[in-house]
Design an enzyme around this catalytic site. Structure first.
Site, PDB file in Angstrom:
ATOM      1  CB  SER A  28      55.682  66.641  48.895  1.00 26.76           C
ATOM      2  OG  SER A  28      54.649  68.428  48.925  1.00 26.76           O
TER       3      SER A  28
ATOM      4  NE  ARG B 140      50.302  64.595  48.072  1.00 23.51           N
ATOM      5  CZ  ARG B 140      50.989  65.328  48.531  1.00 23.51           C
ATOM      6  NH1 ARG B 140      50.977  66.454  47.772  1.00 23.51           N
ATOM      7  NH2 ARG B 140      51.638  65.479  49.249  1.00 23.51           N
TER       8      ARG B 140
ATOM      9  CG  ASN C 176      49.044  58.980  42.763  1.00 23.97           C
ATOM     10  OD1 ASN C 176      48.510  58.467  43.221  1.00 23.97           O
ATOM     11  ND2 ASN C 176      49.607  60.836  43.339  1.00 23.97           N
TER      12      ASN C 176
END
Length: 281
Positions: free
Chosen positions: A217, A221, A225
């Site tokens: 994660s 992440r 983005n």
């Protein structure tokens, strides 16, 4: 680009999203991939040269910049560089003190390195998407991605480094048996040894999934983005010139918040994971 004629929108997007890959090709041998297909055929051990180059250069720039500020430190009225560095250091130190309550002199410098290094990598996304790749093409470099944090290999490498440190400190602080007990005796426990033995596989499954999900994660992440932000800049570059200015400037201003926030989130989660590694249950 893919050809001497003007590229299509699909070719343009694919070109700007392709890394400069070096590896061993089954037919062409050792060398640089000249297409996405060749890069994929090189397999797992191929290296994204552009991601490696820019991440190392930005890391060296970070070290040079902070050393320059340290060498020119004054107790009087600070210059712009010293004042900026002091703000960053104080900001990171405050977050470490608020989140990490054990004693480990390594955590604050690590958090500072992560925040500044990732911020610098993210900041490359504000350079016009065609500027550096066109320079690369002029000297014979077929592909050139300048934002290392849009490469999942880079973000996964960072997160796995944090994960390795988390495991190391967990075992160092709690001992090997203490670490194993955290994975097997929590969150469900019982004073009955038979029931506890039955609960061990359940606890191991839950804690194992939770443990493994942390680096995944953390990496995805940041990558997701930044990759999305880069893709939006590429799509804007396909629009007419007047529309590019209308959309790219507001998006760049908003993206400054995104690149800062992503560096901050990665740093904060690293501090949290280090704090968890030092906690006794």
């Amino acid at each position: 680009m893919a050809s001497n004629s003007a590229p299509t929108s699909t070719e343009y997007i694919q070109h700007h999203l392709q890394n400069l890959v070096f590896g061993y090709h089954p037919e062409n041998g050792l060398g640089i991939a000249h297409s996405g297909t060749e890069a994929a055929e090189m397999g797992f051990w191929a290296i994204n040269l552009d991601s490696m180059f820019f991440s190392i250069v930005l890391g060296a720039f970070f070290i040079w910049l902070f050393k320059k500020a340290a060498d020119s430190f004054t107790s009087g009225v600070p210059g712009l560089l010293q004042a900026s560095i002091e703000v960053i250091v104080e900001f990171v130190d405050t977050n470490v003190r608020d989140t990490f309550h054990a004693k480990n002199p390594m955590i604050a410098p690590m958090a500072l390195t992560i925040f500044v290094w990732i911020f610098l990598m993210n900041l490359m996304d504000l350079i016009p998407v065609d500027f550096v790749p066109r320079l690369g093409e002029a000297i014979g470099i077929p592909y050139l991605k300048i934002v290392p944090s849009t490469d999942v290999n880079v973000t996964m490498g960072l997160s796995l480094s944090v994960f390795a440190l988390m495991i190391y400190f967990s075992i160092k602080v709690k001992g090997a048996m203490g670490f194993v007990k955290e994975l097997t005796l929590m969150p469900f426990g019982s004073s009955n040894p038979v029931i506890q033995a039955i609960l061990v596989p359940v606890n191991l499954l839950l804690e194992g999934v939770s443990l493994i999900s942390k680096p995944i994660s953390l990496a995805l992440r940041l990558f997701g983005n930044m990759y999305a932000g880069e893709l939006i800049f590429i799509l804007i570059a396909l629009l007419p010139f007047w529309a590019q200015w209308m959309l790219s400037v507001p998006w760049a201003i908003f993206h400054i918040l995104v690149i800062t926030l992503q560096a901050f989130i990665f740093m904060m989660l690293t501090i949290v994971y280090m704090a968890m590694a030092h906690e006794h249950h």
